[in-house]
Design a protein around this motif. Structure first.
Motif, PDB file in Angstrom:
ATOM      1  N   MET A 121       0.822  -1.204   0.000  1.00 58.73           N
ATOM      2  CA  MET A 121       0.000   0.000   0.000  1.00 58.73           C
ATOM      3  C   MET A 121       0.856   1.255   0.000  1.00 58.73           C
ATOM      4  O   MET A 121       0.592   2.210  -0.737  1.00 58.73           O
ATOM      5  CB  MET A 121      -0.935  -0.013   1.209  1.00 58.73           C
ATOM      6  N   GLN A 122       1.897   1.272   0.810  1.00 59.30           N
ATOM      7  CA  GLN A 122       2.772   2.449   0.856  1.00 59.30           C
ATOM      8  C   GLN A 122       3.518   2.639  -0.461  1.00 59.30           C
ATOM      9  O   GLN A 122       3.784   3.771  -0.877  1.00 59.30           O
ATOM     10  CB  GLN A 122       3.766   2.325   2.011  1.00 59.30           C
ATOM     11  N   PHE A 123       3.838   1.534  -1.116  1.00 61.79           N
ATOM     12  CA  PHE A 123       4.589   1.600  -2.366  1.00 61.79           C
ATOM     13  C   PHE A 123       3.733   2.146  -3.505  1.00 61.79           C
ATOM     14  O   PHE A 123       4.236   2.822  -4.406  1.00 61.79           O
ATOM     15  CB  PHE A 123       5.103   0.198  -2.717  1.00 61.79           C
ATOM     16  N   ASN A 124       2.434   1.876  -3.454  1.00 64.86           N
ATOM     17  CA  ASN A 124       1.570   2.206  -4.586  1.00 64.86           C
ATOM     18  C   ASN A 124       0.616   3.376  -4.365  1.00 64.86           C
ATOM     19  O   ASN A 124       0.140   3.973  -5.326  1.00 64.86           O
ATOM     20  CB  ASN A 124       0.732   0.977  -4.978  1.00 64.86           C
ATOM     21  N   VAL A 125       0.293   3.683  -3.109  1.00 68.84           N
ATOM     22  CA  VAL A 125      -0.784   4.634  -2.824  1.00 68.84           C
ATOM     23  C   VAL A 125      -0.224   5.933  -2.266  1.00 68.84           C
ATOM     24  O   VAL A 125       0.693   5.933  -1.447  1.00 68.84           O
ATOM     25  CB  VAL A 125      -1.796   4.034  -1.828  1.00 68.84           C
ATOM     26  N   THR A 126      -0.807   7.035  -2.699  1.00 66.21           N
ATOM     27  CA  THR A 126      -0.432   8.353  -2.184  1.00 66.21           C
ATOM     28  C   THR A 126      -1.663   9.244  -2.173  1.00 66.21           C
ATOM     29  O   THR A 126      -2.637   8.981  -2.871  1.00 66.21           O
ATOM     30  CB  THR A 126       0.674   8.981  -3.058  1.00 66.21           C
ATOM     31  N   GLY A 127      -1.628  10.282  -1.360  1.00 69.11           N
ATOM     32  CA  GLY A 127      -2.763  11.198  -1.266  1.00 69.11           C
ATOM     33  C   GLY A 127      -3.747  10.752  -0.211  1.00 69.11           C
ATOM     34  O   GLY A 127      -4.581   9.890  -0.455  1.00 69.11           O
ATOM     35  N   THR A 128      -3.646  11.302   1.016  1.00 72.11           N
ATOM     36  CA  THR A 128      -4.474  10.830   2.126  1.00 72.11           C
ATOM     37  C   THR A 128      -5.466  11.870   2.630  1.00 72.11           C
ATOM     38  O   THR A 128      -6.241  11.583   3.536  1.00 72.11           O
ATOM     39  CB  THR A 128      -3.587  10.404   3.311  1.00 72.11           C
ATOM     40  N   LEU A 129      -5.457  13.072   2.070  1.00 70.31           N
ATOM     41  CA  LEU A 129      -6.338  14.137   2.550  1.00 70.31           C
ATOM     42  C   LEU A 129      -7.044  14.786   1.372  1.00 70.31           C
ATOM     43  O   LEU A 129      -6.406  15.199   0.401  1.00 70.31           O
ATOM     44  CB  LEU A 129      -5.525  15.198   3.308  1.00 70.31           C
ATOM     45  N   TYR A 130      -8.375  14.883   1.453  1.00 70.18           N
ATOM     46  CA  TYR A 130      -9.112  15.577   0.401  1.00 70.18           C
ATOM     47  C   TYR A 130      -8.727  17.058   0.389  1.00 70.18           C
ATOM     48  O   TYR A 130      -8.666  17.692   1.452  1.00 70.18           O
ATOM     49  CB  TYR A 130     -10.618  15.471   0.641  1.00 70.18           C
ATOM     50  N   PRO A 131      -8.479  17.625  -0.799  1.00 68.40           N
ATOM     51  CA  PRO A 131      -8.164  19.061  -0.880  1.00 68.40           C
ATOM     52  C   PRO A 131      -9.219  19.942  -0.219  1.00 68.40           C
ATOM     53  O   PRO A 131      -8.901  21.023   0.282  1.00 68.40           O
ATOM     54  CB  PRO A 131      -8.103  19.320  -2.392  1.00 68.40           C
ATOM     55  N   LEU A 132     -10.460  19.484  -0.189  1.00 67.30           N
ATOM     56  CA  LEU A 132     -11.546  20.247   0.426  1.00 67.30           C
ATOM     57  C   LEU A 132     -11.238  20.599   1.879  1.00 67.30           C
ATOM     58  O   LEU A 132     -11.676  21.644   2.376  1.00 67.30           O
ATOM     59  CB  LEU A 132     -12.841  19.422   0.352  1.00 67.30           C
ATOM     60  N   PHE A 133     -10.477  19.743   2.558  1.00 66.88           N
ATOM     61  CA  PHE A 133     -10.230  19.944   3.987  1.00 66.88           C
ATOM     62  C   PHE A 133      -8.856  20.539   4.289  1.00 66.88           C
ATOM     63  O   PHE A 133      -8.514  20.696   5.471  1.00 66.88           O
ATOM     64  CB  PHE A 133     -10.371  18.609   4.724  1.00 66.88           C
ATOM     65  N   GLU A 134      -8.072  20.839   3.272  1.00 69.14           N
ATOM     66  CA  GLU A 134      -6.691  21.265   3.521  1.00 69.14           C
ATOM     67  C   GLU A 134      -6.605  22.528   4.376  1.00 69.14           C
ATOM     68  O   GLU A 134      -5.777  22.607   5.294  1.00 69.14           O
ATOM     69  CB  GLU A 134      -5.967  21.475   2.190  1.00 69.14           C
ATOM     70  N   LEU A 233      17.579  -2.689  -5.512  1.00 67.84           N
ATOM     71  CA  LEU A 233      16.440  -3.338  -4.864  1.00 67.84           C
ATOM     72  C   LEU A 233      15.938  -2.546  -3.661  1.00 67.84           C
ATOM     73  O   LEU A 233      14.770  -2.656  -3.270  1.00 67.84           O
ATOM     74  CB  LEU A 233      16.816  -4.756  -4.421  1.00 67.84           C
ATOM     75  N   SER A 234      16.818  -1.730  -3.072  1.00 69.78           N
ATOM     76  CA  SER A 234      16.418  -0.931  -1.911  1.00 69.78           C
ATOM     77  C   SER A 234      15.329   0.070  -2.263  1.00 69.78           C
ATOM     78  O   SER A 234      14.589   0.523  -1.389  1.00 69.78           O
ATOM     79  CB  SER A 234      17.628  -0.184  -1.340  1.00 69.78           C
ATOM     80  N   ILE A 235      15.234   0.441  -3.530  1.00 63.39           N
ATOM     81  CA  ILE A 235      14.194   1.381  -3.942  1.00 63.39           C
ATOM     82  C   ILE A 235      12.808   0.775  -3.729  1.00 63.39           C
ATOM     83  O   ILE A 235      11.828   1.492  -3.504  1.00 63.39           O
ATOM     84  CB  ILE A 235      14.406   1.791  -5.415  1.00 63.39           C
ATOM     85  N   VAL A 236      12.729  -0.558  -3.766  1.00 64.59           N
ATOM     86  CA  VAL A 236      11.462  -1.246  -3.509  1.00 64.59           C
ATOM     87  C   VAL A 236      11.188  -1.341  -2.018  1.00 64.59           C
ATOM     88  O   VAL A 236      10.052  -1.158  -1.559  1.00 64.59           O
ATOM     89  CB  VAL A 236      11.476  -2.657  -4.119  1.00 64.59           C
ATOM     90  N   THR A 237      12.211  -1.617  -1.228  1.00 67.69           N
ATOM     91  CA  THR A 237      12.017  -1.967   0.182  1.00 67.69           C
ATOM     92  C   THR A 237      12.174  -0.799   1.142  1.00 67.69           C
ATOM     93  O   THR A 237      11.713  -0.870   2.282  1.00 67.69           O
ATOM     94  CB  THR A 237      13.025  -3.052   0.583  1.00 67.69           C
ATOM     95  N   LYS A 238      12.795   0.295   0.706  1.00 68.17           N
ATOM     96  CA  LYS A 238      13.077   1.397   1.619  1.00 68.17           C
ATOM     97  C   LYS A 238      12.134   2.565   1.370  1.00 68.17           C
ATOM     98  O   LYS A 238      11.604   2.735   0.269  1.00 68.17           O
ATOM     99  CB  LYS A 238      14.535   1.844   1.454  1.00 68.17           C
ATOM    100  N   GLU A 239      11.936   3.377   2.416  1.00 69.15           N
ATOM    101  CA  GLU A 239      11.098   4.564   2.295  1.00 69.15           C
ATOM    102  C   GLU A 239      11.732   5.564   1.328  1.00 69.15           C
ATOM    103  O   GLU A 239      12.932   5.507   1.040  1.00 69.15           O
ATOM    104  CB  GLU A 239      10.900   5.225   3.664  1.00 69.15           C
ATOM    105  N   SER A 240      10.952   6.494   0.843  1.00 63.78           N
ATOM    106  CA  SER A 240      11.438   7.472  -0.128  1.00 63.78           C
ATOM    107  C   SER A 240      12.284   8.546   0.551  1.00 63.78           C
ATOM    108  O   SER A 240      11.926   9.029   1.631  1.00 63.78           O
ATOM    109  CB  SER A 240      10.246   8.125  -0.833  1.00 63.78           C
TER     110      SER A 240
END
Length: 726
Positions: A121-134, A233-240
């Motif tokens: 999920m962390q590898f593929n998903v981004t965006g956790t807040l609707y802009p409406l509430f920013e 391979l660390s690009i897959v397993t490590k945080e950005s």
């Protein structure tokens, strides 16, 4: 089936990253990022499906993030010619190849399921807040740090929030098209557009007017983190590497391209740079964070239950430790509404900053801190209440002095609610299905503040919100319901009401099912949030709109589908803000669609007859008994009778008259019956409601002669009425 070979996919990942690095090394990093932003922007423009629900191809969600991460962590520079065009299509194919292989590697990893799932999920998903509430979100979250921001960077919290919103507006809206038109005009001949001029549009300093020192703390230059990844391979397993440093520094200027990475992490990023540049600020930050996380969480919950009793930071006595000695224990918040209790525990701590694959122990510990520990605290409170069917709440007046503030009793439904500052939606939405949560009969609702902000926007009815919690508690015990997103719970509830029962029906229809795939049910919510945000943008700037605008139609707020007059009845009961009436509404909301339709038929047909009869001077007292038959009784529901009268009827004005009227008409004097008396005006609008409980005790309290007269009247009414059963 061909056996999965880990080495083959590791090789594919390694080859793809090597090729990606070569391509980036041969290109101008600034022009590359602009071209990739252009690709993502124009591909999503006017496409509601991709921009609102997430791109069809998962790699496109993280396209800008992965590219910028490689740029700041890769020092190899072959050299590039500014006249050469970056081959976007070829690059995208390589990125897609990398993401495909990487996703398979994660899915087939030998690590435990919760680690694999979280990493994916962390590898593929981004965006956790609707802009409406920013605006509300960042104002709430950052205002308490105003003094620290000013003393550290000479930046006010209001200027920080304004800058965040400015970046969001720049990167999310059609301002970009207007900028291109004003700069050079849109042309088929791309050579007419100087991409270095376009770079001004992404210049953080120009957009925000923030101090340069602050911006630089949130930036990385090309190759600055050259040792961040030990191998491809660390690009897959490590945080950005850009998680907490979202800006790209090139030639002394700072740029922002990935809006989701920026918005997702700017709060934690800000705290990090304050700590790094203001020694001794950590304790103050921790105190602020604990206070604001509790304050915001309780405020959002209170919006949905405005008439509830809220007890903040209360203490109670409970057995603690191995010897079971009673000690003072604290609870962040207790909501009491009618016979419902919500136990709230709030955690301001951070989810592990490293990825699940990088440090499993640290990640699981952070889940314990954010989910397991607060649930155990709620469970201790719940067990203390259950032990004696009441619990005494105290406020702490001083170090050793406690003052009793309330005694809680007569509770029929209890919900544990754990709120976190950090978003771990991929786990929170199914937390009760993991080993993190202790098995018990106390339902858990684990939610981030980001997602909690959605609830008051969608739930403006106390009865519907409480019914949702009840249905969600049933779903939490259903092993087949494993959702990927918190808002899918709301979508399923709006669609099916008792969605746990609906999933069970699907399982029964298909034999030998071990898993049920539940598709996205948040589409309607996503569309509504985006369209409302877009309308705000257009109202403030007619030439501007969200990139995801698909048409001019404003989408209606999502809600649970109900028959029209049944909905009117629920609205009426809610509007009185009376606990007993709202309790009746909650009972009615537990009914299935067919029963709701029956009530709808009753209300519409009888109201028409009632109004017609009123003009003829005939007294008509239609009503509908529900749940009185023993053979098909719904255990969770009491016996309910609905009486429909004209609003001018004296039954509404005189309680003695009302009691007599109802005692003459309830079906069974030996059964406790909730009598809902509804009034309708001359315009056929339901506008009055009172509730009265009639049970055996009222009949037993009558003198013998009075009871005998009442019994005779009841027999006559029973013989005379034409009862239609629904």
């Amino acid at each position: 089936m061909e056996q999965f070979n880990v080495a083959d996919f590791e090789c594919k990942v390694d080859n793809s990253i090597t090729r990606i690095k070569e391509m980036l090394s041969e290109s101008d990093p600034l022009l590359t990022m602009i071209q990739l932003y252009n690709y993502k922007f124009f591909k999503g423009l006017m496409n509601i499906k991709e921009t609102i629900q997430g791109n069809t191809n998962p790699f496109e969600n993280k396209l800008l993030d992965i590219t910028q991460s490689i740029l700041v962590s890769n020092q190899i520079m072959i050299g590039y010619d500014l006249e050469d065009n970056f081959l976007v299509e070829e690059y995208l194919e390589e990125i897609m190849s990398f993401y495909s292989a990487a996703s398979i590697l994660i899915s087939f990893s030998p690590k435990e399921e919760i680690i694999r799932y979280s990493q994916g999920m962390q590898f593929n998903v981004t965006g956790t807040l609707y802009p409406l509430f920013e605006q509300d979100h960042f104002t709430d979250m950052l205002s308490p740090y105003d003094q620290l921001l000013q003393s550290t960077f000479g930046l006010t919290s209001s200027n920080l929030v304004s800058g965040i919103l400015a970046i969001s507006k720049h990167l999310r809206s059609t301002l970009y098209i207007k900028f291109l038109e004003d700069t050079y005009g849109i042309s088929d001949d791309e050579s007419l557009i100087d991409l270095h001029v376009i770079a001004d549009y992404f210049d953080v300093e120009k957009i925000t007017k923030w101090p340069r020192t602050f911006i630089k703390e949130l930036s990385l230059s090309r190759g600055e983190y050259k040792d961040f990844y030990k191998d491809n391979l660390s690009i897959v397993t490590k945080e950005s590497p850009i998680k907490y440093k979202p800006f790209l520094e090139l030639d002394g200027r700072f740029y922002c391209f990935s809006i989701d990475n920026f918005i997702d992490n700017i709060y934690r990023s800000t705290l990090r740079v304050i700590r790094a540049n203001n020694p001794g600020s950590s304790n103050q930050i921790n105190l602020i964070q604990n206070d604001l996380s509790e304050e915001i969480s309780l405020k959002l919950l209170k919006k949905m239950l405005p008439k509830s009793k809220l007890y903040k930071n209360v203490f109670y006595k409970a057995p603690v430790g191995g010897n079971g000695k009673d000690e003072w224990c604290e609870c962040d918040g207790i909501f009491i509404f009618d016979n419902v209790m919500i136990i709230v525990e709030v955690k301001g701590g951070a989810l592990s900053p490293v990825s699940p694959f990088s440090d499993e122990v640290a990640y699981l510990k952070s889940l314990d801190d954010l989910a397991k520990n607060p649930y155990n605290q709620s469970l201790r409170f719940y067990n203390t209440y259950k032990k004696q069917d009441f619990i005494e709440l105290f406020s702490k007046e001083s170090k050793r002095k406690y003052q009793k503030v309330a005694i809680v009793s007569d509770i029929k439904f209890v919900q544990a609610c754990s709120v976190t500052l950090d978003d771990f939606n991929e786990i929170a939405s199914r937390i009760e299905k993991t080993d993190i949560i202790q098995k018990s009969d106390l339902p858990i609702w684990c939610i981030s503040i980001n997602d909690l902000r959605v609830y008051p926007e969608l739930f403006d009815s106390p009865s519907i919100f409480l019914n949702y919690l009840y249905q969600r508690s049933k779903a939490s015990k259903n092993p087949y319901i494993k959702l990927n997103d918190e808002l899918d719970h709301i979508g399923l509830y709006f669609e099916y009401n008792d969605y746990s029962k609906r999933i069970n029906e699907v399982v029964e229809e298909h034999q030998d099912i071990s898993e049920v795939f539940i598709d996205n049910h948040r589409e309607e919510i996503d569309v509504y949030m985006t369209m409302k945000f877009n309308s705000i943008l257009e109202n403030t700037d007619p030439d501007n709109s969200s990139c995801s605008l698909s048409d001019g139609e404003f989408h209606k707020k999502p809600n649970q589908k109900m028959p029209k007059t049944f909905q009117q009845l629920i609205d009426l009961l809610d509007s009185k803000m009376n606990e007993e009436l709202i309790r009746v509404a909650r009972y009615l909301l537990m009914l299935d669609w067919d029963t709701r339709e029956n009530i709808e038929t009753f209300l519409t047909s009888r109201s028409r007859k009632l109004l017609e009869s009123k003009r003829r001077g005939v007294i008509l007292t239609p009503y509908m008994p529900m749940n009185y038959k023993k053979e098909n009784k719904i255990e969770e529901l009491p016996v309910i009778s609905i009486f429909l009268l004209h609003s001018s009827n004296r039954v509404f004005k005189n309680e003695t008259e009302r009691k007599r009227f109802l005692m003459e008409r309830v079906f069974d004097e030996d059964e406790q019956t909730i009598c809902l008396v509804v009034g309708i005006n001359d315009k056929a609008i339901l506008n009055k409601a009172v509730v009265y409980n009639i049970g055996p005790e009222q009949f037993k309290a009558l003198p013998f002669e009075t009871y005998e007269r009442l019994k005779t009247i009841r027999m006559k009414i029973s013989e005379a009425r034409n009862t239609r059963e629904f």
